[in-house]
Design an enzyme around this catalytic site. Structure first.
Site, short mmCIF file in Angstrom:
data_model
loop_
_atom_site.label_atom_id
_atom_site.label_comp_id
_atom_site.label_asym_id
_atom_site.label_seq_id
_atom_site.Cartn_x
_atom_site.Cartn_y
_atom_site.Cartn_z
N ASP A 190 21.06 52.72 66.76
CA ASP A 190 22.17 51.80 67.00
C ASP A 190 21.76 50.68 67.96
OD1 ASP A 190 24.77 50.87 66.79
OD2 ASP A 190 25.54 52.15 68.38
N ASN A 208 29.25 50.32 57.18
CA ASN A 208 28.36 49.16 57.20
C ASN A 208 28.34 48.44 55.86
OD1 ASN A 208 25.87 50.86 59.25
ND2 ASN A 208 27.70 49.73 59.86
#
Length: 261
Positions: A41, A89
């Protein structure tokens, strides 16, 4: 001052890392993880911090995957799960998503070409563009015979979606056998669902690492991580270093895992 500090780190960190590895190697009582999940991340925030575009951040993150797998090999980890792209995403704008999918596919191709690790895609591949899904499957086929660490590549992955897919697969299996819903309700248990997960047959993760300072699961391995230990690192993924990884392993080894007892 910043350049001076970076210079000192370049000199001192390799020695510090080597000392940490020696201590872990000498202490046979240390319980090291066999399966590590990593939430990669912070690529976009890293890119903003260095004044570059999003694609540059994703490319820098992709370049850090191979070093991570090498570090995992060093300490004898058997399974690694990398979360590269979530189902959420997939809702990003095409100008960002399309290059990201290409970067991920290129990174997986590169790992497959080395034939050091056995790659296994996990996720809802049917949600991905056909070209991306085909490249992930091809990487798995090309490394199926590799006698190395198993690397789960989580692309188009979401924990809720995985559990839903597992239940759907279980229902289809028993429908084909002629099992009634009443019979299925009587016999179904935890193991029946586990046998239909993307990671079926694998040990659950002992340790889950998340970079970028976020302290939440975000849907990563929801079922499998029920007993996992978690380690949250402030560094954005492109800045995640070997010393950060070894600190996570050391923190895990120092914890007392009681599993509710």
């Amino acid at each position: 001052m910043a350049d001076w500090r970076r210079g000192v780190r370049r000199v001192l960190y390799p020695a510090y890392e080597a000392r940490m590895l020696r201590r872990m190697s000498r202490d046979g009582s240390l319980a090291l993880p066999q399966h590590v999940g990593v939430m990669l991340d912070g690529n976009r925030r890293w890119a903003r911090a260095v004044g570059r575009d999003t694609a540059h951040g994703h490319q820098a993150g992709a370049a850090n995957i191979e070093p991570l797998l090498g570090w995992c090999d060093e300490v004898g980890i058997q399974v690694v799960t990398l979360w590269l792209l979530s189902t959420d995403n997939l809702n990003r704008p095409a100008p960002e998503l399309d290059p990201l999918l290409e970067i991920i596919a290129d990174a997986v191709d590169s790992l497959a070409d080395q034939r050091r690790w056995r790659l296994h895609p996990v996720g809802a591949l049917d949600l991905l563009p056909d070209a991306t899904a085909s490249r992930l499957k091809a990487a798995a086929e090309a490394t199926a015979d590799v006698d190395g660490m198993l690397v789960n590549v989580a692309v188009g992955y979401g924990g809720r979606r995985e559990i839903t897919d597992a239940v759907r697969s279980l229902l289809h299996e028993h429908a084909a056998k002629g099992t009634s819903l009443e019979q299925l309700a009587q016999l179904i248990d935890v193991e029946h669902i586990a046998d239909h997960l993307y990671t079926k047959g694998q040990p659950d993760p002992d340790l889950v690492i998340r970079t970028s300072g976020e302290q939440r699961l975000g849907g990563f391995l929801l079922w499998q991580s029920a007993r996992s230990e978690f380690y949250f690192c402030e560094a954005y993924w492109p800045d995640f270093r070997r010393v950060d990884f070894l600190r996570a392993i050391r923190a895990y080894a120092r914890r007392e895992r009681r599993f509710g007892s």
